[in-house]
Design a protein around this motif. Structure first.
Motif, PDB file in Angstrom:
ATOM      1  N   ALA A   1       3.005  -6.760  11.440  1.00 16.48           N
ATOM      2  CA  ALA A   1       3.247  -5.268  11.906  1.00 16.48           C
ATOM      3  C   ALA A   1       2.330  -4.903  12.976  1.00 16.48           C
ATOM      4  CB  ALA A   1       3.291  -4.361  10.444  1.00 16.48           C
ATOM      5  N   THR A   2       1.510  -5.519  13.156  1.00 16.24           N
ATOM      6  CA  THR A   2       0.377  -5.123  14.334  1.00 16.24           C
ATOM      7  C   THR A   2       0.908  -5.494  15.774  1.00 16.24           C
ATOM      8  OG1 THR A   2      -1.040  -7.054  13.958  1.00 16.24           O
ATOM      9  CG2 THR A   2      -1.741  -4.812  12.924  1.00 16.24           C
TER      10      THR A   2
ATOM     11  N   ASP B   1       3.205   1.943   8.001  1.00 18.94           N
ATOM     12  CA  ASP B   1       3.527   0.478   7.823  1.00 18.94           C
ATOM     13  C   ASP B   1       4.160  -0.374   8.772  1.00 18.94           C
ATOM     14  OD1 ASP B   1       2.391   0.848   5.138  1.00 18.94           O
ATOM     15  OD2 ASP B   1       3.909   2.017   4.338  1.00 18.94           O
ATOM     16  N   GLU B   2       5.115   0.060   9.499  1.00 18.64           N
ATOM     17  CA  GLU B   2       5.941  -0.443  10.241  1.00 18.64           C
ATOM     18  C   GLU B   2       5.709   0.283  11.686  1.00 18.64           C
ATOM     19  OE1 GLU B   2       7.864  -3.298  10.008  1.00 18.64           O
ATOM     20  OE2 GLU B   2       7.286  -3.505   8.030  1.00 18.64           O
ATOM     21  N   PRO B   3       4.450   0.250  12.380  1.00 17.24           N
ATOM     22  CA  PRO B   3       4.021   1.219  13.444  1.00 17.24           C
ATOM     23  C   PRO B   3       4.718   0.662  14.616  1.00 17.24           C
ATOM     24  CG  PRO B   3       2.338  -0.353  13.010  1.00 17.24           C
ATOM     25  CD  PRO B   3       3.348  -0.529  11.823  1.00 17.24           C
TER      26      PRO B   3
ATOM     27  N   ASN C   1      -2.370   3.693   6.459  1.00 15.88           N
ATOM     28  CA  ASN C   1      -3.289   5.085   6.353  1.00 15.88           C
ATOM     29  C   ASN C   1      -4.612   4.898   5.479  1.00 15.88           C
ATOM     30  OD1 ASN C   1      -3.697   7.772   6.474  1.00 15.88           O
ATOM     31  ND2 ASN C   1      -2.270   8.459   4.883  1.00 15.88           N
ATOM     32  N   SER C   2      -4.985   3.630   5.841  1.00 15.18           N
ATOM     33  CA  SER C   2      -6.558   3.379   5.102  1.00 15.18           C
ATOM     34  C   SER C   2      -6.341   3.427   3.434  1.00 15.18           C
ATOM     35  CB  SER C   2      -7.311   4.269   5.775  1.00 15.18           C
ATOM     36  OG  SER C   2      -7.571   3.750   7.077  1.00 15.18           O
ATOM     37  N   GLY C   3      -5.709   4.458   2.773  1.00 10.77           N
ATOM     38  CA  GLY C   3      -5.823   4.596   1.344  1.00 10.77           C
ATOM     39  C   GLY C   3      -6.702   5.604   0.701  1.00 10.77           C
ATOM     40  N   PRO C   4      -6.451   5.979  -0.616  1.00 13.78           N
ATOM     41  CA  PRO C   4      -7.317   7.076  -0.945  1.00 13.78           C
ATOM     42  C   PRO C   4      -8.765   6.376  -1.320  1.00 13.78           C
ATOM     43  CG  PRO C   4      -5.552   6.307  -2.498  1.00 13.78           C
ATOM     44  CD  PRO C   4      -5.415   5.553  -1.091  1.00 13.78           C
ATOM     45  N   GLY C   5      -9.619   7.104  -1.135  1.00  9.77           N
ATOM     46  CA  GLY C   5     -11.061   6.735  -1.494  1.00  9.77           C
ATOM     47  C   GLY C   5     -11.789   6.103  -0.017  1.00  9.77           C
TER      48      GLY C   5
END
Length: 185
Positions: free
Chosen positions: A108-109, A42-44, A16-20
């Motif tokens: 995970a990708t 995280d486990e798409p 989810n790219s993360g805050p900021g």
């Protein structure tokens, strides 16, 4: 196309790219923007991610522009293979990971393999860095060529995320504006 005429679906990558992150900042600045929330960041699961994006497109009430980063770029390539008649007018694709050949890409990708090579059914711009640890510039150019995307080299910009110093990313907004000027309502 004018910004007020479109719905912007922001598609973060793994984690989810993360805050900021510039995507989260843009979501706060663009009145018609929404972050598409995935069930598992995280486990798409590729089918789940693609279906979630398709559903967000269907639920939009106006023309859609996709804004994807990292693994979400590969998800957009999969979505493009499934769309027949769509309201997607364009896509801004940033820092695609080379999930086929780069050994540094997270395991995970792997559900997103293989990477589709057919042209996208809408205009797009792919932005890549010559120092992205997850994708060489040559592979990014190959993806852009296959998908029919305009290509923009962002220079020495890492993975174009918070870790590489791209919080607000004003240069990206300028590139995005150029894409918007090309799109038809």
């Amino acid at each position: 196309m004018k910004i007020a005429e479109a719905d912007f679906l922001i598609l973060p990558g793994l984690g989810n790219s993360g805050p900021g992150h510039w995507q989260h900042r843009w979501a706060g600045r663009l009145a018609n923007a929404a972050i598409v929330e995935q069930a598992d960041w995280d486990e798409p699961d590729m089918d789940d991610w693609v279906s979630t994006i398709e559903q967000a497109i269907i639920m939009s009430t106006r023309p859609v522009v996709l804004i994807a980063h990292s693994l979400a770029v590969i998800a957009v390539a999969h979505v493009g293979q499934r769309l027949v008649d769509t309201k997607v007018r364009g896509a801004f694709l940033v820092a695609p990971p080379d999930i086929e050949l780069n050994p540094g890409v997270p395991e995970a990708t792997s559900p997103f393999l293989p990477v589709p090579r057919d042209p996208l059914p809408f205009p797009s711009m792919l932005v890549a860095s010559n120092s992205d640890p997850y994708c060489s510039i040559d592979r990014a150019v190959e993806f852009a060529t296959c998908w029919g995307s305009d290509f923009h080299q962002a220079g020495d910009a890492g993975h174009i995320n918070v870790d590489s110093g791209h919080g607000p990313w004003p240069e990206g907004l300028l590139m995005f504006t150029r894409l918007m000027q090309r799109l038809k309502a």
